[in-house]
Design a protein around this motif. Structure first.
Motif, short mmCIF file in Angstrom:
data_model
loop_
_atom_site.label_atom_id
_atom_site.label_comp_id
_atom_site.label_asym_id
_atom_site.label_seq_id
_atom_site.Cartn_x
_atom_site.Cartn_y
_atom_site.Cartn_z
N UNK A 74 -4.87 -14.38 -39.11
CA UNK A 74 -5.71 -15.57 -39.26
C UNK A 74 -5.00 -16.80 -38.74
N UNK A 75 -3.75 -16.98 -39.13
CA UNK A 75 -3.00 -18.16 -38.72
C UNK A 75 -2.74 -18.16 -37.22
N UNK A 76 -2.32 -17.01 -36.69
CA UNK A 76 -1.98 -16.95 -35.27
C UNK A 76 -3.21 -17.13 -34.39
N UNK A 77 -4.32 -16.52 -34.77
CA UNK A 77 -5.52 -16.64 -33.94
C UNK A 77 -6.09 -18.06 -34.00
N UNK A 78 -5.90 -18.73 -35.13
CA UNK A 78 -6.36 -20.12 -35.23
C UNK A 78 -5.54 -21.02 -34.31
N UNK A 79 -4.22 -20.83 -34.31
CA UNK A 79 -3.37 -21.62 -33.42
C UNK A 79 -3.69 -21.30 -31.96
N UNK A 80 -3.85 -20.04 -31.67
CA UNK A 80 -4.11 -19.61 -30.29
C UNK A 80 -5.44 -20.15 -29.76
N UNK A 81 -6.49 -20.01 -30.55
CA UNK A 81 -7.84 -20.34 -30.07
C UNK A 81 -8.29 -21.75 -30.42
#
Length: 216
Positions: A74-81
């Protein structure tokens, strides 16, 4: 096996564990440092030093309740996208390693057990979106905006009605947030006798079901 051999094997095992444990600790410390550097280069302008956030501008990323229920995915995909339709830009250019380092830095602020696996495994909401809309307008819209547009619509809460959030957050994540809130933020708990509105389980399910219609 005699006592001397048993002692020698135990001693070797202890030394190996100590050695590799030290390597792991050192590697993790280095990754936290790297993440802090990247955070200060990219995130601090909105989310503030130590990721404490700024009410009405950017949420806290070091909040204990947030970190407790947020998976790394959740955290990584939020930062990425990023979050389309908000001020949260995508940071895919940092690549997986850089984003992972930032998440490791955020995790260094954890003070509560990580419950993300159990939260992600919770069932999908089974509520009535028509009733949920009434609760959302009466309670959630006060901070998050009438359609959950958040800060950019003049609300003091984040954009929980945008696809950027709804495509990442599980029903369990939303459910736990409504129930327990976020300490030291404007997001108060809404469940139980100490809750701001003492919403029932059914009413929370209705709100989540309505929120899912906003992302379409």
């Amino acid at each position: 096996m005699n006592r001397e051999n048993t002692f020698f094997i135990s001693l070797m095992a202890f030394c190996v564990n100590l050695l590799f444990g030290s390597f792991t600790f050192a590697a993790n410390s280095e990754k936290i440092k790297e993440g802090e550097t990247l955070y200060n280069q990219n995130c601090v302008f909105c989310h503030q030093p130590d990721a404490i956030g700024k009410p009405g501008f950017a949420p806290s990323l070091s909040n204990p309740e947030l970190l407790s229920i947020s998976s790394d995915k959740y955290l990584m995909s939020t930062i990425r996208d990023g979050r389309k339709g908000t001020a949260m830009a995508p940071y895919a250019h940092l690549n997986r390693d850089g984003i992972s380092a930032i998440v490791t830095y955020l995790r260094s602020h954890e003070t509560l057990p990580n419950r993300s696996a159990a939260v992600e495994a919770q069932r999908a909401a089974q509520g009535d979106p028509r009733k949920g809309e009434l609760w959302f307008r009466d309670i959630c819209a006060t901070c998050h905006g009438i359609k959950g547009d958040g800060y950019l619509a003049g609300g003091s809460g984040s954009a929980i009605g945008k696809i950027g959030f709804l495509s990442k957050a599980s029903d369990g994540f939303i459910r736990e947030t409504i129930k327990n809130g976020r300490s030291n933020t404007r997001m108060l708990p809404f469940s139980g006798p100490d809750g701001l509105a003492d919403l029932s389980e059914t009413e929370i399910e209705d709100i989540i079901s309505y929120m899912r219609t906003l992302g379409k």
